[in-house]
Design an enzyme around this catalytic site. Sequence first.
Site, PDB file in Angstrom:
ATOM      1  N   LYS A  14       0.821  -1.211   0.000  1.00  0.00           N
ATOM      2  CA  LYS A  14       0.000   0.000   0.000  1.00  0.00           C
ATOM      3  C   LYS A  14       0.860   1.269   0.000  1.00  0.00           C
ATOM      4  O   LYS A  14       0.591   2.194  -0.751  1.00  0.00           O
ATOM      5  CB  LYS A  14      -0.932   0.018   1.224  1.00  0.00           C
ATOM      6  CG  LYS A  14      -1.897  -1.156   1.285  1.00  0.00           C
ATOM      7  CD  LYS A  14      -2.898  -1.014   2.428  1.00  0.00           C
ATOM      8  CE  LYS A  14      -2.289  -1.089   3.809  1.00  0.00           C
ATOM      9  NZ  LYS A  14      -1.729  -2.407   4.169  1.00  0.00           N
ATOM     10  N   ARG A  89      -9.522   0.620   9.395  1.00  0.00           N
ATOM     11  CA  ARG A  89      -9.146  -0.763   9.696  1.00  0.00           C
ATOM     12  C   ARG A  89     -10.284  -1.521  10.371  1.00  0.00           C
ATOM     13  O   ARG A  89     -10.110  -2.674  10.726  1.00  0.00           O
ATOM     14  CB  ARG A  89      -7.905  -0.794  10.579  1.00  0.00           C
ATOM     15  CG  ARG A  89      -6.598  -0.914   9.755  1.00  0.00           C
ATOM     16  CD  ARG A  89      -5.436  -0.781  10.695  1.00  0.00           C
ATOM     17  NE  ARG A  89      -4.252  -1.504  10.317  1.00  0.00           N
ATOM     18  CZ  ARG A  89      -3.192  -0.968   9.716  1.00  0.00           C
ATOM     19  NH1 ARG A  89      -3.209   0.281   9.333  1.00  0.00           N
ATOM     20  NH2 ARG A  89      -2.124  -1.699   9.481  1.00  0.00           N
ATOM     21  N   ARG A 128      11.515  -6.711   4.546  1.00  0.00           N
ATOM     22  CA  ARG A 128      11.513  -5.270   4.819  1.00  0.00           C
ATOM     23  C   ARG A 128      12.114  -4.991   6.187  1.00  0.00           C
ATOM     24  O   ARG A 128      12.825  -4.007   6.381  1.00  0.00           O
ATOM     25  CB  ARG A 128      10.072  -4.734   4.737  1.00  0.00           C
ATOM     26  CG  ARG A 128       9.977  -3.237   4.929  1.00  0.00           C
ATOM     27  CD  ARG A 128       8.588  -2.722   4.690  1.00  0.00           C
ATOM     28  NE  ARG A 128       7.689  -3.010   5.802  1.00  0.00           N
ATOM     29  CZ  ARG A 128       6.386  -2.721   5.811  1.00  0.00           C
ATOM     30  NH1 ARG A 128       5.826  -2.146   4.765  1.00  0.00           N
ATOM     31  NH2 ARG A 128       5.636  -3.009   6.857  1.00  0.00           N
ATOM     32  N   ARG A 134      11.633  -1.140  11.541  1.00  0.00           N
ATOM     33  CA  ARG A 134      10.305  -1.148  12.181  1.00  0.00           C
ATOM     34  C   ARG A 134      10.213  -2.297  13.169  1.00  0.00           C
ATOM     35  O   ARG A 134      10.414  -3.454  12.802  1.00  0.00           O
ATOM     36  CB  ARG A 134       9.208  -1.277  11.116  1.00  0.00           C
ATOM     37  CG  ARG A 134       8.880   0.035  10.457  1.00  0.00           C
ATOM     38  CD  ARG A 134       7.812  -0.127   9.402  1.00  0.00           C
ATOM     39  NE  ARG A 134       6.566  -0.684   9.899  1.00  0.00           N
ATOM     40  CZ  ARG A 134       5.423  -0.645   9.231  1.00  0.00           C
ATOM     41  NH1 ARG A 134       5.380  -0.058   8.050  1.00  0.00           N
ATOM     42  NH2 ARG A 134       4.334  -1.193   9.732  1.00  0.00           N
ATOM     43  N   ARG A 146      -0.075  -9.407  13.028  1.00  0.00           N
ATOM     44  CA  ARG A 146      -0.670  -8.304  12.254  1.00  0.00           C
ATOM     45  C   ARG A 146      -1.588  -8.856  11.163  1.00  0.00           C
ATOM     46  O   ARG A 146      -2.656  -8.311  10.904  1.00  0.00           O
ATOM     47  CB  ARG A 146       0.434  -7.431  11.643  1.00  0.00           C
ATOM     48  CG  ARG A 146       1.147  -6.613  12.709  1.00  0.00           C
ATOM     49  CD  ARG A 146       2.473  -6.084  12.208  1.00  0.00           C
ATOM     50  NE  ARG A 146       2.320  -5.169  11.099  1.00  0.00           N
ATOM     51  CZ  ARG A 146       3.282  -4.889  10.221  1.00  0.00           C
ATOM     52  NH1 ARG A 146       4.473  -5.466  10.332  1.00  0.00           N
ATOM     53  NH2 ARG A 146       3.059  -4.043   9.253  1.00  0.00           N
TER      54      ARG A 146
END
Length: 190
Positions: A14, A89, A128, A134, A146
């Site tokens: 996204k 969400r 990533r 992160r 998640r």
Amino acid sequence: MLNIVLFGPPGAGKGTQANFLKSTFNLVHISTGDVFRKNIKNQTPLGILAQSYIDRGALVPDQVTIDMLSDEVSKNTTGKGFIFDGFPRNIVQADALDFVLSKHSAQVDAMIALEVEDEILVKRLLKRGETSGRSDDSSEEIVRNRIKIYYSETAILKSYYEAKGRYHGVDGVGEIEAITERLNAVVNTL
Ligand code: AMP
């Protein structure tokens, strides 16, 4: 105004695709995850509150998130429209978004979903995590949490927007450029 919700599970792409869409269609990109991360970096009260949720891959409470989103929209109402990335969400947030936009005589024109299967998501997120720094990309357990939360709380939004005739699914697997073209083709029909 043209307002798009760019939708999909964590790792669907996204953020990457929102950056292309915003320049092609001259839209303002609002990523709730990015706003939270900026607040965490600056250790604001909002960031300190959000961090405990984000670190374990949980959702930040609705009211805090909705107030923040509403502020971001108010700062940018002179543009051609928004790409919402990571918001809404759940249904409470979707209703809140309708309300916030209605105050500016606008609406969600389309939800465009990047469809990617789970095992690809896990691989992408852990990859990533090697460079993103992160906390929520750093372990397989958090990444899977998640994705689980996406299915239990967020995925229902597909039917919410389908019922309004505003849902568009796009294959989110392949070369980045090819995916961008698929998205552009959908936006050009709006
Ligand atoms: P993202 O960058 O969209 O993957 O978001 C990173 C994290 O920020 C999420 O796992 C949540 O903890 C938090 N977050 C982002 N957007 C929202 C939202 N709309 N509602 C609740 N929490 C959110």
